[in-house]
Design a protein around this motif. Structure first.
Motif, PDB file in Angstrom:
ATOM      1  N   LEU A 167       0.824  -1.200   0.000  1.00 56.38           N
ATOM      2  CA  LEU A 167       0.000   0.000   0.000  1.00 56.38           C
ATOM      3  C   LEU A 167       0.860   1.252   0.000  1.00 56.38           C
ATOM      4  O   LEU A 167       0.551   2.248  -0.665  1.00 56.38           O
ATOM      5  CB  LEU A 167      -0.942  -0.020   1.207  1.00 56.38           C
ATOM      6  N   GLY A 168       1.966   1.212   0.744  1.00 59.14           N
ATOM      7  CA  GLY A 168       2.844   2.379   0.792  1.00 59.14           C
ATOM      8  C   GLY A 168       3.402   2.739  -0.568  1.00 59.14           C
ATOM      9  O   GLY A 168       3.444   3.913  -0.950  1.00 59.14           O
ATOM     10  N   ARG A 169       3.816   1.733  -1.324  1.00 58.80           N
ATOM     11  CA  ARG A 169       4.365   1.979  -2.653  1.00 58.80           C
ATOM     12  C   ARG A 169       3.288   2.521  -3.589  1.00 58.80           C
ATOM     13  O   ARG A 169       3.540   3.433  -4.388  1.00 58.80           O
ATOM     14  CB  ARG A 169       4.956   0.685  -3.202  1.00 58.80           C
ATOM     15  N   VAL A 170       2.085   1.962  -3.508  1.00 57.60           N
ATOM     16  CA  VAL A 170       0.975   2.432  -4.339  1.00 57.60           C
ATOM     17  C   VAL A 170       0.667   3.895  -4.042  1.00 57.60           C
ATOM     18  O   VAL A 170       0.483   4.712  -4.953  1.00 57.60           O
ATOM     19  CB  VAL A 170      -0.270   1.554  -4.128  1.00 57.60           C
ATOM     20  N   LEU A 171       0.615   4.251  -2.762  1.00 61.66           N
ATOM     21  CA  LEU A 171       0.329   5.628  -2.375  1.00 61.66           C
ATOM     22  C   LEU A 171       1.434   6.573  -2.845  1.00 61.66           C
ATOM     23  O   LEU A 171       1.169   7.679  -3.330  1.00 61.66           O
ATOM     24  CB  LEU A 171       0.147   5.739  -0.864  1.00 61.66           C
ATOM     25  N   PHE A 172       2.693   6.125  -2.733  1.00 60.94           N
ATOM     26  CA  PHE A 172       3.801   6.973  -3.164  1.00 60.94           C
ATOM     27  C   PHE A 172       3.742   7.213  -4.664  1.00 60.94           C
ATOM     28  O   PHE A 172       3.887   8.350  -5.140  1.00 60.94           O
ATOM     29  CB  PHE A 172       5.142   6.334  -2.789  1.00 60.94           C
ATOM     30  N   GLU A 173       3.529   6.158  -5.443  1.00 61.93           N
ATOM     31  CA  GLU A 173       3.485   6.305  -6.891  1.00 61.93           C
ATOM     32  C   GLU A 173       2.266   7.085  -7.347  1.00 61.93           C
ATOM     33  O   GLU A 173       2.227   7.578  -8.479  1.00 61.93           O
ATOM     34  CB  GLU A 173       3.522   4.928  -7.551  1.00 61.93           C
ATOM     35  N   ALA A 174       1.256   7.218  -6.466  1.00 58.17           N
ATOM     36  CA  ALA A 174       0.086   8.043  -6.769  1.00 58.17           C
ATOM     37  C   ALA A 174       0.312   9.503  -6.393  1.00 58.17           C
ATOM     38  O   ALA A 174      -0.604  10.319  -6.492  1.00 58.17           O
ATOM     39  CB  ALA A 174      -1.139   7.495  -6.054  1.00 58.17           C
ATOM     40  N   GLY A 175       1.534   9.832  -5.938  1.00 53.37           N
ATOM     41  CA  GLY A 175       1.843  11.212  -5.587  1.00 53.37           C
ATOM     42  C   GLY A 175       1.390  11.617  -4.205  1.00 53.37           C
ATOM     43  O   GLY A 175       1.169  12.805  -3.959  1.00 53.37           O
ATOM     44  N   ARG A 176       1.309  10.666  -3.280  1.00 57.20           N
ATOM     45  CA  ARG A 176       0.844  10.952  -1.906  1.00 57.20           C
ATOM     46  C   ARG A 176       1.891  10.455  -0.901  1.00 57.20           C
ATOM     47  O   ARG A 176       1.668   9.505  -0.142  1.00 57.20           O
ATOM     48  CB  ARG A 176      -0.503  10.283  -1.681  1.00 57.20           C
TER      49      ARG A 176
ATOM     50  N   ARG B 177      13.493  -0.184   1.750  1.00 61.50           N
ATOM     51  CA  ARG B 177      14.242   0.994   2.202  1.00 61.50           C
ATOM     52  C   ARG B 177      14.363   2.038   1.089  1.00 61.50           C
ATOM     53  O   ARG B 177      14.364   3.242   1.360  1.00 61.50           O
ATOM     54  CB  ARG B 177      15.625   0.575   2.698  1.00 61.50           C
ATOM     55  N   PHE B 178      14.453   1.576  -0.162  1.00 64.68           N
ATOM     56  CA  PHE B 178      14.557   2.511  -1.277  1.00 64.68           C
ATOM     57  C   PHE B 178      13.298   3.368  -1.393  1.00 64.68           C
ATOM     58  O   PHE B 178      13.378   4.602  -1.507  1.00 64.68           O
ATOM     59  CB  PHE B 178      14.805   1.733  -2.577  1.00 64.68           C
ATOM     60  N   TYR B 179      12.136   2.741  -1.336  1.00 64.15           N
ATOM     61  CA  TYR B 179      10.895   3.505  -1.441  1.00 64.15           C
ATOM     62  C   TYR B 179      10.655   4.366  -0.203  1.00 64.15           C
ATOM     63  O   TYR B 179      10.081   5.457  -0.289  1.00 64.15           O
ATOM     64  CB  TYR B 179       9.712   2.578  -1.709  1.00 64.15           C
ATOM     65  N   TYR B 180      11.094   3.877   0.952  1.00 61.61           N
ATOM     66  CA  TYR B 180      11.005   4.683   2.168  1.00 61.61           C
ATOM     67  C   TYR B 180      11.866   5.938   2.014  1.00 61.61           C
ATOM     68  O   TYR B 180      11.445   7.059   2.361  1.00 61.61           O
ATOM     69  CB  TYR B 180      11.471   3.844   3.356  1.00 61.61           C
ATOM     70  N   ALA B 181      13.053   5.779   1.404  1.00 54.94           N
ATOM     71  CA  ALA B 181      13.943   6.932   1.168  1.00 54.94           C
ATOM     72  C   ALA B 181      13.317   7.910   0.173  1.00 54.94           C
ATOM     73  O   ALA B 181      13.405   9.132   0.348  1.00 54.94           O
ATOM     74  CB  ALA B 181      15.296   6.445   0.663  1.00 54.94           C
ATOM     75  N   LEU B 182      12.666   7.395  -0.877  1.00 51.72           N
ATOM     76  CA  LEU B 182      12.022   8.277  -1.850  1.00 51.72           C
ATOM     77  C   LEU B 182      10.943   9.133  -1.196  1.00 51.72           C
ATOM     78  O   LEU B 182      10.820  10.331  -1.474  1.00 51.72           O
ATOM     79  CB  LEU B 182      11.416   7.449  -2.982  1.00 51.72           C
TER      80      LEU B 182
END
Length: 427
Positions: free
Chosen positions: A2-11, A33-38
């Motif tokens: 869910l975290g990755r989906v939300l990030f890629e949705a610009g949130r 960790r990479f997506y957490y860093a982004l």
């Protein structure tokens, strides 16, 4: 997740707690960790993002170059040039053919340019060409095809000054002069003077606002011909990875012609409003760049209605125009460069055309005169091959075709020109 989906949705704010939980549940996951860093970077928590990128690069070898590139970008942004260079060189050394390596090379190139860049820039050119049908070049207004060939000598110069007010705000001011002489058709000699003022404001690393204001004057055969000005606001968006830069723009332009036409319906003074989009992208596999743009404009002149037995003529130059443009620059062997610019315009004129009817009236019997709205297709191009002769100086051999297809013969013409240009440009 869910975290990755939300990030890629610009949130990123909503994504962060989910990504943090993913790291907590799988501390050895480099991807987590990479997506957490982004997400941390998007929220401007750069110090925390740095440590997570370092861990991600160590835990996930497939992400090493992407994570290290981000470390280089952040180091340059924070003024740590030595770290930025070290990380960028590490990316290039690890996978020299990757997209990340191409972007790292661009970072190093920009760093080198910034170190030597002057606040001002000057350029100039001089050249000659042969044109088989000398014509006032325009993709939307009047056409004056001479049906005669001639040689033209042209030269010009410009000076631009750039000032950085803050890291996010900069301005530019410039002046440009151009002049051309024809061997025999002196009526087509012209002088252009143009002033430009622009302001750029960076909202964040991937988004900027820009406003440009341009004013210019054209003199034709020694007399004032045109005064004009335009304002063009733009939004610039840096696209992900290797997809380049997108510019969305609007424009408002006023043109005022010095001479009054012999009939009120032929008045060209007026406003042109428009909007468009432009995409610029690098082509690293051929050491080139390209851009594609599309714009839609509507011109409404100050023309008045001319009544006649054939009907009312309300303005020959009120027009809606679709304009497409493609630009390409490619490096060739032996330090040569190839370039091309191709423009296509489609013009839908809004009213019956008085100029064509008046011309036909002088040449044709009354029963053969047709009253029609003008419809144009206009194609123009420039192709060149150039090479740097020595520092600051380059030579270009160019070819410039132009063709207007019109349902009204008065405006239909074809022209081909070619010649040699010497260009001088400072760093």
């Amino acid at each position: 997740t869910l975290g990755r989906v939300l990030f890629e949705a610009g949130r990123p704010g909503e994504a962060l707690p989910h990504l943090a939980k993913a790291v907590q549940n799988a501390p050895d996951s480099g991807v987590a960790r990479f997506y957490y860093a982004l997400a941390l970077r998007e929220l401007d928590r750069r110090d925390e993002a740095r440590s997570e990128l370092v861990r991600a690069a160590r835990l996930a070898p497939e992400l090493y170059t992407d994570a290290t590139l981000l470390l280089s970008i952040d180091a340059f942004a924070q003024g740590d040039e030595a770290e930025g260079v070290r990380f960028a060189q590490d990316v290039i050394r690890t996978d020299p053919e990757s997209d990340a390596a191409a972007r790292a090379r661009m970072l190093l190139r920009e760093k080198d340019l910034a170190a030597t860049r002057r606040p001002w820039r000057a350029d100039g050119y001089a050249g000659f060409e042969y044109d088989d049908n000398v014509t006032l070049e325009s993709d939307r207004s009047d056409v004056a095809a001479s049906d005669r060939d001639d040689f033209k000598e042209a030269w010009g110069a410009g000076l631009a000054w750039r000032h950085v007010f803050t890291d996010d705000l900069q301005g530019i001011a410039s002046y440009r002069f151009d002049q051309a002489f024809y061997e025999e058709l002196s009526d087509f000699d012209y002088i252009n003077n143009a002033l430009h003022q622009g302001v750029l404001y960076k909202l964040n690393p991937g988004l900027a606002l820009r406003v440009d204001a341009i004013g210019w004057n054209t003199r034709q055969d020694g007399d004032n011909y045109l005064w004009a000005g335009t304002v063009r606001p733009s939004v610039l968006v840096a696209l992900p990875q290797r997809w380049g830069l997108m510019r969305v723009f609007a424009s408002a332009e006023y043109r005022g012609f010095e001479d009054d036409p012999f009939d009120a319906s032929l008045e060209q003074d007026g406003w042109t409003l428009g909007t468009g989009v432009e995409w610029n992208v690098g082509l690293p596999w051929i050491d080139g760049t390209t851009s594609i743009s599309a714009a839609f404009n509507e011109t409404l002149t100050e023309a008045e209605t001319t009544p006649s037995a054939a009907g009312d003529f309300k303005g020959d130059y009120d027009v809606r125009t679709l304009r497409l443009h493609h630009r390409l620059r490619v490096a060739l062997p032996f330090q040569f460069q190839f370039g091309s610019d191709v423009t296509y315009s489609r013009g839908w004129y809004l009213h019956n055309n008085f100029g064509a009817v008046f011309t036909d009236f002088l040449l044709l019997p009354i029963d053969e005169i047709e009253v029609r709205k003008r419809r144009d297709h206009y194609v123009s191009g420039r192709v060149f091959v150039g090479r740097e002769l020595f520092r600051y100086v380059r030579a270009e051999i160019e070819y410039k075709p132009r063709r207007r297809f019109s349902n009204l013969g008065l405006y239909d013409y074809e022209s081909h020109a070619g010649g040699l240009v010497i260009r001088i440009q400072s760093d």
